[in-house]
Design an enzyme around this catalytic site. Structure first.
Site: not given
Ligand SMILES: Cc1ncc(Cn2c(C)c(CCOP(=O)(O)OP(=O)(O)O)sc2=O)c(N)n1
Ligand SMILES: [Ca+2]
Length: 525
Positions: A22-23, A25, A44, A67, A278, A398
C-alpha cells in the site's frame, strides 16, 4: 535507514519479500536492492501462508511486508496457524507518518504494537526512526530463538528517509546462540525411566520433523521396541508411516486419547504440546498407572500442559542422546505393518481413500503433501507412505486458507521435491488467489481439489455436537477449473480413477502449476 535495514535482511538470508503493498510501504520498497525478490500475493492471508509454507520447508525465517492495519488484519487468520507451527516469520507493515498517527489520519495503524498479539511471539513499533534497524534485528533474533514464532514490526514510512546511526552496522554480524541441553543427570533420569518401563510408548509431534530428528525417533523406537503415535491434530509428520512401530495419529478427544494409550506405563511425548485436543470428549488425561514425560523446546508448551513432567530442551539433540544411550530392549520386535486397506469407489466420483491410494502410486516417493482437506484425514493416514522429513504439512490451528498458498510457498522453497496440495473444495476458497502467484512466478505446484460439495468436517462435527442440519454446510457448484484458468493456471476436472491418475502424471510432467479438480464422495468411506 532502508539501506542498512536491507543490509541486515541480507545478512540474515532474508532476500525474499512476500508482500502486498500500500502507499505506506512504497518508501521501504523503493529502496529494495536488485538481489532481493518480491513475491506478490493478491490477499494478505495468501501472502502470509505462502511465507509460512516457504519457512516450514526451508526451516529458516521468512520476511513479509503488509499494508498497515488492514493488510495486517487480513493476515491474522493465517497467523493463527503460524504461531502454533512455530514459524519464524518476520512480519512487517507500513505505518503512517510518525507525527500523524495520534490523530488517526487515513492508513494509521492505531496501537500497532498490540494489534497482532497473541498471534505473534513479539511485536513492536520503534520509538524513533533511529531504532528501526535494531528493532528489526531484535525481531529476527526473537523469531528464531527456541520456542520459535512469528513477530511483527510496524514502521512509520517517514522513518526510512532518516539517517541510520553509525553504530547500526554492528547489528549486521551479531549472532544469538540458543545452546541449552539436558544435563547428564536429567538424561540419566530419563534413561532409567525408559529402561525401567514395562510397556513404553512414544508420542511424537511436529517439532521432531521441524528439527530433522525423525531418524533419531526411529532409532529410539527401535531400541525400545515401542509403539509410536503422532500427537493429535498433527501439522507435520515426524515418523515413517510404514514403520513397524507406527500406530497412527492419536485421537483428539481427552478420553479417546487416554484409552488409546491404555496399558502403557511410560509415555514419552516429544516435540508436541500436551495435547492439542479438538473435539471435547471429557475423561481421564492418562490411563491408570501411566506416567507422562514431555520434551519440548517451547517453554510455553511446557508450562501450560495440564499434566506430566516436562523438560524444555532441544528436540534433535535430546532424542539423539536418548536413542544413543538407552539400552536396547529384549522385548519382541514389532510386526511389520499390515497391507494398505482395500480401496474402491462406488458413488459418482472417487472415494477419498481411493484417491490417496492412486496418488501414492502415481506421485514421487519424496513428494511433499500440504493437506487442507479436513474430512479425509483418517483415509490419508491409512493410505499414504510418508518416509522422509518434511513430507507433510497441515494448518497448525486448523485455520483454513493455509493449504493452497502454503503449497505454493513450499514449492518455491524446494524445487527438487514435488509439492502436492490436497485442498478441500471449501478450504480452497480462503487462499485461492495464491494460484495467481503460482502462475505469475511459474511455481510448478500441483493442487488437487477434493470436491465433495460440502463442508465435510462440519458435517462430521454436527454429528459429534448433535446439532443436526444447520445452515451453511454446503458449497455446491464451484468450478475450480474455470477459477484456476482465470488466474492463469492450467486445470482439469476428473471423476474416475483412470482420469485422475492420467491427470496426476500429466501434471508431474508439466513443470508448471496445475490444478486437478476431483469429484469425491462424502460419507461413504
Ligand atoms: C478461516 C476458517 N474459516 C472457517 C473454518 C471452519 N471450518 C470449515 C469451514 C471446514 C470445512 C472445510 O471444508 P473442505 O471442503 O475444505 O473440506 P472437507 O469437505 O473435507 O471437510 S473445517 C473447519 O474448521 C476454519 N477452520 N477456518
Ligand atoms: Ca468439501
Amino acid at each position: 535507514m532502508s539501506e542498512v535495514t536491507y543490509d541486515l535482511l541480507r545478512a540474515r538470508g532474508l532476500t525474499t519479500v512476500f508482500g502486498n503493498p500500500g502507499s505506506n510501504e512504497l518508501p521501504f520498497l523503493s529502496g529494495m536492492p536488485d538481489d532481493f525478490r518480491y513475491i506478490l500475493g493478491l490477499h494478505e492471508g495468501a501472502v502470509l501462508s505462502m511465507a509460512d509454507g516457504y519457512s516450514l520447508v526451508t526451516g529458516e525465517a521468512a520476511f513479509v511486508n503488509l499494508h498497515a492495519a488492514s493488510g495486517s488484519g487480513n493476515a491474522m487468520g493465517a497467523l493463527t496457524n503460524s504461531v502454533y507451527s512455530h514459524s519464524p516469520l518476520i512480519v512487517t507493515a507500513g505505518q503512517q507518518v510518525r507525527s500523524t498517527i495520534g490523530q488517526e489520519v487515513m492508513l494509521s495503524n492505531v496501537d500497532a504494537g498490540t494489534l497482532m498479539r497473541p498471534l505473534v511471539k513479539w511485536s513492536s513499533e520503534p520509538t524513533c526512526a533511529e531504532d528501526v534497524p535494531r528493532t528489526m534485528s531484535q525481531a529476527i533474533h526473537t523469531a528464531l530463538q527456541p520456542g520459535r514464532g512469528p513477530v511483527y514490526v510496524s514502521v512509520p514510512y517517514d522513518d526510512w528517509a532518516a539517517e541510520a546511526p553509525a553504530e547500526t552496522a554492528r547489528l549486521l554480524d551479531r549472532e544469538v546462540h540458543g545452546a541449552a541441553a539436558l544435563s547428564g543427570g536429567q538424561i540419566g533420569d530419563l534413561i532409567d525411566l525408559l529402561e525401567g518401563a514395562t510397556n513404553p510408548a512414544l508420542v511424537l509431534g511436529p517439532a521432531v520433523d521441524a528439527d530433522h530428528a525423525n531418524a533419531h525417533a526411529v532409532q529410539l523406537a527401535e531400541k525400545l521396541r515401542a509403539p509410536v503415535w503422532i500427537a493429535p491434530s498433527p501439522s507435520r509428520c515426524p515418523f515413517p508411516t510404514r514403520h513397524p512401530s507406527f500406530r497412527g495419529v492419536l485421537p483428539a478427544g481427552i478420553a479417546d486419547l487416554s484409552q488409546t494409550l491404555a496399558g502403557h506405563d511410560v509415555i514419552l511425548v516429544v516435540g508436541a504440546p500436551v495435547f492439542r485436543y479438538h473435539q471435547y470428549v471429557p475423561g481421564k488425561y492418562l490411563p491408570d498407572g501411566a506416567r507422562l514425560i514431555h520434551i519440548t523446546d517451547d517453554p510455553g508448551e511446557a508450562a501450560r500442559a495440564p499434566f506430566g513432567d516436562a523438560y524444555v530442551a532441544p528436540i534433535a539433540n535430546t532424542l539423539d542422546v536418548l536413542a544413543t544411550m538407552v539400552t536396547a530392549s529384549d522385548r519382541a520386535p514389532l510386526a511389520p505393518p499390515a497391507d494398505f486397506p482395500e480401496v474402491g469407489s462406488t458413488g459418482s466420483g472417487l472415494d477419498p481413500a481411493h484417491l490417496f491410494a492412486l496418488l501414492r502410486g502415481a506421485a514421487p516417493h519424496d513428494a511433499i503433501y500440504v493437506n487442507e482437506s479436513t474430512s479425509t484425514g483418517d483415509a490419508f493416514w491409512a493410505q499414504m507412505d510418508l518416509s522422509q522429513q518434511g513430507s507433510y504439512y497441515f494448518p497448525a490451528s486448523g485455520g483454513l486458507g493455509f493449504g493452497l498458498p502454503a503449497a505454493v510457498g513450499a514449492q518455491l522453497a524446494d524445487p527438487h521435491r514435488q509439492v502436492i496440495g490436497l485442498i478441500g473444495d471449501g478450504s480452497a476458497n480462503y487462499g485461492i488467489t495464491a494460484l495467481w502467484t503460482a502462475a505469475r512466478f511459474k511455481i510448478p505446484v500441483i493442487i488437487v481439489i477434493l470436491k465433495n460439495g460440502t463442508y465435510g468436517a462440519l458435517r462430521g462435527f454436527s454429528k459429534i455436537l448433535n446439532t443436526g442440519e444447520t445452515p451453511g454446510l454446503d458449497v455446491p457448484g464451484i468450478d475450480f477449473v474455470q477459477i484456476a484458468e482465470g488466474y492463469g493456471v492450467r486445470g482439469s476436472a476428473v471423476d474416475t480413477a483412470e482420469d485422475f491418475t492420467t491427470a496426476v502424471k500429466s501434471a508431474l510432467a508439466a513443470g508448471e502449476p496445475t490444478l486437478i479438480e476431483v469429484r469425491t464422495t462424502f460419507g461413504q468411506s
